[in-house]
Design a protein around this motif. Structure first.
Motif, PDB file in Angstrom:
ATOM      1  N   LEU B  91      -8.441  -0.241  13.380  1.00 17.21           N
ATOM      2  CA  LEU B  91      -7.100   0.203  12.887  1.00 17.21           C
ATOM      3  C   LEU B  91      -7.251   1.841  12.459  1.00 17.21           C
ATOM      4  CD1 LEU B  91      -6.562  -2.400  10.156  1.00 17.21           C
ATOM      5  CD2 LEU B  91      -5.268  -2.464  11.828  1.00 17.21           C
ATOM      6  N   CYS B  92      -6.077   2.311  12.889  1.00 15.76           N
ATOM      7  CA  CYS B  92      -5.749   3.654  12.595  1.00 15.76           C
ATOM      8  C   CYS B  92      -4.629   3.804  11.740  1.00 15.76           C
ATOM      9  CB  CYS B  92      -5.599   4.486  14.065  1.00 15.76           C
ATOM     10  SG  CYS B  92      -5.269   6.261  14.054  1.00 15.76           S
ATOM     11  N   ALA B  93      -4.913   4.843  10.786  1.00 11.59           N
ATOM     12  CA  ALA B  93      -3.714   5.185   9.885  1.00 11.59           C
ATOM     13  C   ALA B  93      -3.682   6.756   9.643  1.00 11.59           C
ATOM     14  CB  ALA B  93      -4.331   4.605   8.502  1.00 11.59           C
ATOM     15  N   SER B  94      -2.677   7.340   9.661  1.00 13.28           N
ATOM     16  CA  SER B  94      -2.589   8.605   9.189  1.00 13.28           C
ATOM     17  C   SER B  94      -1.636   8.857   8.009  1.00 13.28           C
ATOM     18  CB  SER B  94      -1.808   9.411  10.449  1.00 13.28           C
ATOM     19  OG  SER B  94      -0.405   8.888  10.480  1.00 13.28           O
ATOM     20  N   SER B  95      -1.916   9.966   7.407  1.00 16.48           N
ATOM     21  CA  SER B  95      -0.978  10.285   6.147  1.00 16.48           C
ATOM     22  C   SER B  95      -0.668  11.894   6.088  1.00 16.48           C
ATOM     23  CB  SER B  95      -1.745   9.976   4.819  1.00 16.48           C
ATOM     24  OG  SER B  95      -2.964  10.775   4.721  1.00 16.48           O
ATOM     25  N   LEU B  96       0.154  12.237   5.272  1.00 16.05           N
ATOM     26  CA  LEU B  96       0.577  13.630   5.247  1.00 16.05           C
ATOM     27  C   LEU B  96      -0.629  14.365   4.850  1.00 16.05           C
ATOM     28  CD1 LEU B  96       4.128  13.684   3.462  1.00 16.05           C
ATOM     29  CD2 LEU B  96       3.425  14.553   5.829  1.00 16.05           C
ATOM     30  N   LYS B  97      -1.428  14.200   3.756  1.00 18.36           N
ATOM     31  CA  LYS B  97      -2.513  14.986   3.327  1.00 18.36           C
ATOM     32  C   LYS B  97      -3.649  14.053   2.648  1.00 18.36           C
ATOM     33  CE  LYS B  97      -1.773  18.453   0.708  1.00 18.36           C
ATOM     34  NZ  LYS B  97      -1.270  19.296  -0.641  1.00 18.36           N
ATOM     35  N   GLY B  98      -4.868  14.599   3.084  1.00 26.89           N
ATOM     36  CA  GLY B  98      -5.937  13.474   2.658  1.00 26.89           C
ATOM     37  C   GLY B  98      -6.426  13.718   1.375  1.00 26.89           C
ATOM     38  N   THR B  99      -6.357  15.104   0.882  1.00 22.89           N
ATOM     39  CA  THR B  99      -6.920  15.278  -0.109  1.00 22.89           C
ATOM     40  C   THR B  99      -6.111  16.143  -1.395  1.00 22.89           C
ATOM     41  OG1 THR B  99      -7.817  17.360   0.728  1.00 22.89           O
ATOM     42  CG2 THR B  99      -9.043  15.771   0.982  1.00 22.89           C
ATOM     43  N   GLY B 100      -6.074  15.822  -2.513  1.00 26.60           N
ATOM     44  CA  GLY B 100      -5.415  16.719  -3.366  1.00 26.60           C
ATOM     45  C   GLY B 100      -3.946  16.415  -3.228  1.00 26.60           C
ATOM     46  N   GLY B 101      -3.183  17.430  -3.896  1.00 23.40           N
ATOM     47  CA  GLY B 101      -1.834  17.350  -3.611  1.00 23.40           C
ATOM     48  C   GLY B 101      -0.942  16.340  -4.495  1.00 23.40           C
ATOM     49  N   LEU B 102       0.231  16.197  -3.994  1.00 23.78           N
ATOM     50  CA  LEU B 102       0.970  15.266  -4.923  1.00 23.78           C
ATOM     51  C   LEU B 102       0.765  13.816  -4.883  1.00 23.78           C
ATOM     52  CD1 LEU B 102       4.567  17.069  -3.935  1.00 23.78           C
ATOM     53  CD2 LEU B 102       3.099  17.174  -6.075  1.00 23.78           C
ATOM     54  N   ALA B 103       1.388  12.914  -5.596  1.00 21.57           N
ATOM     55  CA  ALA B 103       1.208  11.421  -5.423  1.00 21.57           C
ATOM     56  C   ALA B 103       1.905  11.126  -4.235  1.00 21.57           C
ATOM     57  CB  ALA B 103       1.709  10.779  -6.802  1.00 21.57           C
ATOM     58  N   GLY B 104       1.404  10.218  -3.553  1.00 23.47           N
ATOM     59  CA  GLY B 104       1.884   9.892  -2.310  1.00 23.47           C
ATOM     60  C   GLY B 104       1.093  10.422  -1.153  1.00 23.47           C
ATOM     61  N   ALA B 105       0.420  11.434  -1.623  1.00 19.27           N
ATOM     62  CA  ALA B 105      -0.440  12.011  -0.248  1.00 19.27           C
ATOM     63  C   ALA B 105      -1.582  11.122   0.426  1.00 19.27           C
ATOM     64  CB  ALA B 105      -1.215  13.331  -0.807  1.00 19.27           C
ATOM     65  N   ASN B 106      -1.923  10.118  -0.376  1.00 15.46           N
ATOM     66  CA  ASN B 106      -2.681   9.335   0.514  1.00 15.46           C
ATOM     67  C   ASN B 106      -1.990   7.979   0.648  1.00 15.46           C
ATOM     68  OD1 ASN B 106      -5.042  10.804   0.794  1.00 15.46           O
ATOM     69  ND2 ASN B 106      -6.129   9.908  -0.968  1.00 15.46           N
ATOM     70  N   VAL B 107      -0.664   7.795   0.917  1.00 16.74           N
ATOM     71  CA  VAL B 107      -0.172   6.839   1.347  1.00 16.74           C
ATOM     72  C   VAL B 107      -0.311   6.550   2.814  1.00 16.74           C
ATOM     73  CG1 VAL B 107       2.260   5.515   1.670  1.00 16.74           C
ATOM     74  CG2 VAL B 107       1.623   6.703  -0.385  1.00 16.74           C
ATOM     75  N   LEU B 108      -1.057   5.677   3.360  1.00 12.42           N
ATOM     76  CA  LEU B 108      -1.315   5.394   4.660  1.00 12.42           C
ATOM     77  C   LEU B 108      -0.567   4.657   5.406  1.00 12.42           C
ATOM     78  CD1 LEU B 108      -5.197   4.557   4.349  1.00 12.42           C
ATOM     79  CD2 LEU B 108      -4.086   7.046   4.628  1.00 12.42           C
ATOM     80  N   THR B 109      -0.195   5.237   6.811  1.00 11.06           N
ATOM     81  CA  THR B 109       0.723   4.608   7.690  1.00 11.06           C
ATOM     82  C   THR B 109      -0.065   4.057   8.604  1.00 11.06           C
ATOM     83  OG1 THR B 109       2.821   5.795   7.084  1.00 11.06           O
ATOM     84  CG2 THR B 109       2.744   4.690   9.240  1.00 11.06           C
ATOM     85  N   PHE B 110      -0.403   2.706   8.809  1.00 15.43           N
ATOM     86  CA  PHE B 110      -1.223   2.147   9.951  1.00 15.43           C
ATOM     87  C   PHE B 110      -0.458   1.812  11.122  1.00 15.43           C
ATOM     88  CE2 PHE B 110      -5.263   1.236   7.696  1.00 15.43           C
ATOM     89  CZ  PHE B 110      -4.982   1.248   6.290  1.00 15.43           C
ATOM     90  N   GLY B 111      -1.437   1.945  12.235  1.00 12.17           N
ATOM     91  CA  GLY B 111      -0.925   1.127  13.622  1.00 12.17           C
ATOM     92  C   GLY B 111      -1.238  -0.235  13.610  1.00 12.17           C
ATOM     93  N   ALA B 112      -0.852  -0.739  14.677  1.00  9.02           N
ATOM     94  CA  ALA B 112      -0.782  -2.035  14.942  1.00  9.02           C
ATOM     95  C   ALA B 112      -2.451  -2.599  15.275  1.00  9.02           C
ATOM     96  CB  ALA B 112      -0.068  -2.822  15.937  1.00  9.02           C
ATOM     97  N   GLY B 113      -3.287  -1.606  15.441  1.00 13.95           N
ATOM     98  CA  GLY B 113      -4.708  -1.925  15.716  1.00 13.95           C
ATOM     99  C   GLY B 113      -4.614  -2.252  17.365  1.00 13.95           C
ATOM    100  N   SER B 114      -6.271  -2.038  17.562  1.00  7.75           N
ATOM    101  CA  SER B 114      -6.687  -2.165  18.728  1.00  7.75           C
ATOM    102  C   SER B 114      -7.877  -3.371  18.548  1.00  7.75           C
ATOM    103  CB  SER B 114      -7.477  -1.256  19.586  1.00  7.75           C
ATOM    104  OG  SER B 114      -6.808  -0.025  19.683  1.00  7.75           O
ATOM    105  N   ARG B 115      -7.421  -4.590  19.245  1.00  2.00           N
ATOM    106  CA  ARG B 115      -8.432  -5.736  19.049  1.00  2.00           C
ATOM    107  C   ARG B 115      -9.359  -5.434  20.269  1.00  2.00           C
ATOM    108  NH1 ARG B 115      -8.180 -10.232  16.513  1.00  2.00           N
ATOM    109  NH2 ARG B 115      -6.262 -10.083  16.138  1.00  2.00           N
ATOM    110  N   LEU B 116     -10.825  -5.391  19.705  1.00  4.14           N
ATOM    111  CA  LEU B 116     -12.104  -5.255  20.712  1.00  4.14           C
ATOM    112  C   LEU B 116     -12.739  -6.513  20.639  1.00  4.14           C
ATOM    113  CD1 LEU B 116     -13.719  -3.592  22.440  1.00  4.14           C
ATOM    114  CD2 LEU B 116     -15.028  -2.937  20.278  1.00  4.14           C
ATOM    115  N   THR B 117     -12.846  -7.311  21.922  1.00  4.10           N
ATOM    116  CA  THR B 117     -13.714  -8.121  22.199  1.00  4.10           C
ATOM    117  C   THR B 117     -14.951  -7.740  22.980  1.00  4.10           C
ATOM    118  OG1 THR B 117     -11.753  -9.622  21.936  1.00  4.10           O
ATOM    119  CG2 THR B 117     -13.850 -10.696  22.502  1.00  4.10           C
ATOM    120  N   VAL B 118     -16.060  -8.069  22.629  1.00  4.56           N
ATOM    121  CA  VAL B 118     -17.245  -7.991  23.221  1.00  4.56           C
ATOM    122  C   VAL B 118     -17.880  -9.089  23.553  1.00  4.56           C
ATOM    123  CG1 VAL B 118     -19.598  -6.660  23.495  1.00  4.56           C
ATOM    124  CG2 VAL B 118     -17.612  -5.598  21.981  1.00  4.56           C
ATOM    125  N   LEU B 119     -18.044  -9.279  24.883  1.00  4.34           N
ATOM    126  CA  LEU B 119     -18.672 -10.745  25.388  1.00  4.34           C
ATOM    127  C   LEU B 119     -20.055 -10.632  25.527  1.00  4.34           C
ATOM    128  CD1 LEU B 119     -15.736 -11.485  27.927  1.00  4.34           C
ATOM    129  CD2 LEU B 119     -15.801 -12.376  25.530  1.00  4.34           C
TER     130      LEU B 119
END
Lengths: 113, 119
Positions: B91-119
């Protein structure tokens, strides 16, 4: 990093209010509390965030007692579509320690008719 | 973009092969996170970028895992000599700011993910 503890699962019926409590006994002064929801085959989705007392949005309410050692996510009148895993996270926003926002195993909520 | 985009959505590979997983974050989000999620478990932190630099890579399990974000936007997670135990949803996620700042800076928006299968 503050560790969180949640019930593994909860069952409810449509139209009922559901309250999921998360324990975070070693929460730090700068830590905020954030809840995410995850459906199968999707990434987690932000629900609500708070620091103290009560926060309410269009989806849920978050209750945080004065000692902040726990928090309760309240979902009013749940429906079948609220069946999902709910995660409680505790992280430091103000000093940058929240880089490793840590998910636990979450609470599997199952809503039935 | 409107959301976090991850490609491929599914990847099946053989043990020992090299794999790249791509994440395209929300435009303007400076912080980018990679997580790994195994069945029945919560997401496990791997690495965090603030801009182009890896601010925290302490979650990478070993030196077979590497991630880059050369221009501060798109990120690629690279896994060398894949093993069956690497099978998971990444899963990958992004946010406006990762450190410090206002409340909500660490609200992450995730992608749907990449499913990896290793045989």
């Amino acid at each position: 990093l503050a560790k969180t503890t949640q019930p593994i699962s909860m069952d409810s019926y449509e139209g009922q209010e559901v309250n999921i409590t998360c324990s975070h006994n070693n929460i730090a002064t700068n830590d905020y509390i954030t809840w995410y929801q995850q459906f199968p085959s999707q990434g987690p989705r932000f629900i609500i965030q708070g620091y103290k007392t009560k926060v309410t949005n269009e989806v849920a309410s978050l209750f945080i007692p004065a000692d902040r050692k726990s928090s309760t996510l309240s979902l009013p009148r749940v429906s079948l579509s609220d069946t999902a895993v709910y995660y409680c996270l505790v992280g430091d926003l103000l000093t940058g320690g929240g880089n490793k926002l840590t998910f636990g195993t979450g609470t599997q909520l199952k809503v039935e008719l | 973009g409107a959301g976090v985009s991850q490609t491929p959505s599914n990847k099946v590979t053989e043990k020992g092969k090299y794999v790249e997983l791509r994440c395209d974050p929300i435009s303007g989000h400076t912080a980018l996170y990679w997580y790994r999620q195994s069945l029945g478990q919560g997401p496990e932190f791997l690495i965090y970028f603030q801009g182009t630099g890896a601010a925290d890579d302490s979650g990478l399990p070993n030196d077979r895992f590497f991630a880059v974000r050369p221009e501060g936007s798109v990120s690629t997670l690279k896994i060398q000599r894949t093993e069956r135990g690497d099978s998971a949803v990444y899963l990958c996620a992004s946010s406006l700011k990762g450190t410090g700042g206002l409340a909500g800076a660490n609200v992450l928006t995730f992608g749907a993910g990449s499913r990896l299968t290793v045989l």
